[in-house]
Write a protein that holds these residues in place. Structure first.
Motif, PDB file in Angstrom:
ATOM      1  N   UNK A 168      24.058  54.550  43.655  1.00 45.47           N
ATOM      2  CA  UNK A 168      24.163  53.199  43.102  1.00 45.47           C
ATOM      3  C   UNK A 168      25.311  53.154  42.085  1.00 45.47           C
ATOM      4  N   UNK A 169      26.107  52.122  42.128  1.00 44.94           N
ATOM      5  CA  UNK A 169      27.241  51.982  41.212  1.00 44.94           C
ATOM      6  C   UNK A 169      26.731  51.795  39.789  1.00 44.94           C
ATOM      7  N   UNK A 170      27.327  52.534  38.863  1.00 42.07           N
ATOM      8  CA  UNK A 170      26.872  52.487  37.468  1.00 42.07           C
ATOM      9  C   UNK A 170      27.179  51.135  36.833  1.00 42.07           C
ATOM     10  N   UNK A 171      26.384  50.782  35.826  1.00 44.36           N
ATOM     11  CA  UNK A 171      26.586  49.517  35.114  1.00 44.36           C
ATOM     12  C   UNK A 171      27.931  49.511  34.383  1.00 44.36           C
ATOM     13  N   UNK A 172      28.359  50.684  33.912  1.00 40.40           N
ATOM     14  CA  UNK A 172      29.641  50.752  33.203  1.00 40.40           C
ATOM     15  C   UNK A 172      30.800  50.425  34.140  1.00 40.40           C
ATOM     16  N   UNK A 173      30.699  50.864  35.413  1.00 44.04           N
ATOM     17  CA  UNK A 173      31.734  50.538  36.397  1.00 44.04           C
ATOM     18  C   UNK A 173      31.740  49.044  36.681  1.00 44.04           C
ATOM     19  N   UNK A 174      30.563  48.474  36.841  1.00 42.67           N
ATOM     20  CA  UNK A 174      30.462  47.031  37.098  1.00 42.67           C
ATOM     21  C   UNK A 174      31.075  46.244  35.942  1.00 42.67           C
ATOM     22  N   UNK A 175      30.807  46.698  34.709  1.00 45.79           N
ATOM     23  CA  UNK A 175      31.365  46.019  33.542  1.00 45.79           C
ATOM     24  C   UNK A 175      32.883  46.132  33.516  1.00 45.79           C
ATOM     25  N   UNK A 176      33.414  47.311  33.852  1.00 44.52           N
ATOM     26  CA  UNK A 176      34.863  47.501  33.881  1.00 44.52           C
ATOM     27  C   UNK A 176      35.505  46.589  34.933  1.00 44.52           C
ATOM     28  N   UNK A 177      34.853  46.468  36.071  1.00 41.74           N
ATOM     29  CA  UNK A 177      35.371  45.598  37.127  1.00 41.74           C
ATOM     30  C   UNK A 177      35.354  44.143  36.673  1.00 41.74           C
ATOM     31  N   UNK A 178      34.254  43.727  36.043  1.00 44.46           N
ATOM     32  CA  UNK A 178      34.162  42.359  35.535  1.00 44.46           C
ATOM     33  C   UNK A 178      35.244  42.066  34.499  1.00 44.46           C
ATOM     34  N   UNK A 179      35.525  43.043  33.670  1.00 38.00           N
ATOM     35  CA  UNK A 179      36.539  42.871  32.623  1.00 38.00           C
ATOM     36  C   UNK A 179      37.952  42.833  33.196  1.00 38.00           C
ATOM     37  N   UNK A 180      38.192  43.633  34.241  1.00 36.56           N
ATOM     38  CA  UNK A 180      39.551  43.769  34.770  1.00 36.56           C
ATOM     39  C   UNK A 180      39.895  42.760  35.862  1.00 36.56           C
ATOM     40  N   UNK A 181      38.920  42.404  36.672  1.00 33.55           N
ATOM     41  CA  UNK A 181      39.187  41.537  37.824  1.00 33.55           C
ATOM     42  C   UNK A 181      39.618  40.141  37.379  1.00 33.55           C
ATOM     43  N   UNK A 182      40.735  39.690  37.893  1.00 29.83           N
ATOM     44  CA  UNK A 182      41.299  38.380  37.555  1.00 29.83           C
ATOM     45  C   UNK A 182      41.062  37.432  38.728  1.00 29.83           C
ATOM     46  N   UNK A 183      40.218  36.427  38.513  1.00 31.87           N
ATOM     47  CA  UNK A 183      39.878  35.493  39.583  1.00 31.87           C
ATOM     48  C   UNK A 183      41.111  34.797  40.140  1.00 31.87           C
ATOM     49  N   UNK A 184      41.997  34.359  39.255  1.00 32.10           N
ATOM     50  CA  UNK A 184      43.204  33.658  39.694  1.00 32.10           C
ATOM     51  C   UNK A 184      44.075  34.573  40.555  1.00 32.10           C
ATOM     52  N   UNK A 185      44.161  35.821  40.164  1.00 27.62           N
ATOM     53  CA  UNK A 185      44.951  36.804  40.905  1.00 27.62           C
ATOM     54  C   UNK A 185      44.354  37.038  42.291  1.00 27.62           C
ATOM     55  N   UNK A 186      43.036  37.211  42.348  1.00 24.08           N
ATOM     56  CA  UNK A 186      42.367  37.495  43.620  1.00 24.08           C
ATOM     57  C   UNK A 186      42.439  36.294  44.553  1.00 24.08           C
ATOM     58  N   UNK A 187      42.045  35.122  44.058  1.00 23.10           N
ATOM     59  CA  UNK A 187      42.064  33.927  44.904  1.00 23.10           C
ATOM     60  C   UNK A 187      43.488  33.595  45.334  1.00 23.10           C
ATOM     61  N   UNK A 188      44.450  33.761  44.409  1.00 21.44           N
ATOM     62  CA  UNK A 188      45.844  33.458  44.685  1.00 21.44           C
ATOM     63  C   UNK A 188      46.459  34.338  45.755  1.00 21.44           C
ATOM     64  N   UNK A 189      45.820  35.471  46.040  1.00 20.57           N
ATOM     65  CA  UNK A 189      46.325  36.342  47.099  1.00 20.57           C
ATOM     66  C   UNK A 189      45.883  35.856  48.483  1.00 20.57           C
ATOM     67  N   UNK A 190      44.979  34.868  48.505  1.00 16.42           N
ATOM     68  CA  UNK A 190      44.487  34.313  49.769  1.00 16.42           C
ATOM     69  C   UNK A 190      44.982  32.895  50.031  1.00 16.42           C
ATOM     70  N   UNK A 191      45.044  32.088  48.989  1.00 19.50           N
ATOM     71  CA  UNK A 191      45.450  30.692  49.167  1.00 19.50           C
ATOM     72  C   UNK A 191      46.482  30.305  48.110  1.00 19.50           C
TER      73      UNK A 191
END
Length: 240
Positions: free
Chosen positions: A1-24
Motif C-alpha cells: 500500500x502506498x504510504x501516506x507520506x508519498x500521497x502527501x508529496x504527490x498532492x503537494x507537487x502535482x499541478x492540476x493546470x500542468x496535468x490538464x494542460x497536457x491533454x487539452x
C-alpha cells in the motif's frame, strides 16, 4: 500500500493546470482557465480549472474533482495507480507500507460506497428524463426556477415512486445489496429491498474533491408520516 507520506508529496507537487494542460488547450478567464471538456464531446468550452482551489469542473457533463481524480478518470486508473502515475511524472519515489487485512477491508468498503454513489447519481439524473420524472421531479425544479444548466451542474435528480426499481437496477449491474443498504439508498425488510428516497427529488452531497459521498432528498407529496427532508445516514465515507 502506498504510504501516506508519498500521497502527501504527490498532492503537494502535482499541478492540476500542468496535468490538464497536457491533454487539452486552456485559456485564462479571470482567475480560472477554460477549455473543451476531455470527458465528452462539446463545441462550446465548459470545462473550468481553478488553480487556486486545485479543482476542475465541467458544467456540461458534471465531471469534477482534483488532480488525482482527473488522472483516474482520464487514464482509467484506480486511486493507487493514479498516485503512482503522478509520482512518476513529478519524480517522486513511491514508498509502500504494510497494511492490515482490516485496513484493506475498510478501504475496499469506502471505495465501493463511492462507486455505488456514482451509480445512484446517474440513476437519479436519468429518472428526470422519464415520464414520471418529468411530471414530478423536473416540474418541481422548474417551478423553483432551476434552469437545465443548474440541474446538470449540481447533478440533481429524482427517485421513482416504484420502491423496487432502484434496487433491481443496482443488483442487475452487480452491486451488492448489503452495500446498497450501507450507502443509505435502500432499506431491507422481510428480505425485500426498498428505495429510501422513493418519490423524492435528490441533491448529491460532494466532498472537496468533487466525489459524491451522500444525498439529501425532499418529498414532493404531502405525507404526515414522512419527514420533508432526509439525508444519507452516516457511514464510512459520509459524516454529518
Amino acid at each position: 500500500m502506498i504510504s501516506r507520506s508519498t500521497i502527501q508529496k504527490v498532492n503537494d507537487a502535482a499541478d492540476l493546470l500542468d496535468v490538464v494542460g497536457s491533454y487539452i488547450k486552456l485559456k485564462k478567464r479571470g482567475a480560472n482557465y477554460l477549455g473543451n471538456c476531455p470527458f465528452h464531446n462539446e463545441k462550446t468550452p465548459s470545462f473550468t480549472v481553478s488553480p487556486s482551489k486545485g479543482i476542475y469542473k465541467c458544467f456540461g457533463c458534471g465531471k469534477a474533482g482534483n488532480v488525482i481524480t482527473f488522472v483516474q478518470e482520464h487514464e482509467k486508473l484506480t486511486y493507487p495507480e493514479a498516485i503512482t502515475w503522478l509520482a512518476k511524472r513529478y519524480h517522486i519515489e513511491v514508498e509502500e507500507t504494510q497494511v492490515s487485512n482490516a485496513e484493506k477491508e475498510q478501504r475496499l468498503i469506502e471505495e465501493s460506497l463511492r462507486i455505488i454513489n456514482n451509480f445512484a447519481t446517474a440513476y437519479f439524473q436519468e429518472n428526470l428524463e422519464t415520464v414520471e420524472g418529468k411530471a414530478i421531479g423536473l416540474s418541481y425544479f422548474k417551478e423553483r426556477g432551476f434552469r437545465k444548466e443548474t440541474i446538470d451542474k449540481f447533478q440533481l435528480g429524482y427517485c421513482l415512486e416504484d420502491k423496487d426499481h432502484l434496487a433491481r437496477m443496482a443488483i442487475e449491474k452487480g452491486y451488492q445489496k448489503d452495500l446498497l443498504v450501507r450507502a443509505g439508498l435502500v432499506y431491507e425488510r422481510n428480505n425485500h429491498l426498498s428505495a429510501i428516497y422513493a418519490g423524492r427529488v435528490t441533491f448529491p452531497i460532494h466532498n472537496q474533491s468533487g466525489r459524491v459521498i451522500g444525498f439529501g432528498a425532499r418529498i414532493l407529496k404531502s405525507n404526515e408520516k414522512s419527514p420533508k427532508y432526509i439525508n444519507t445516514p452516516e457511514n464510512e465515507i459520509y459524516s454529518k
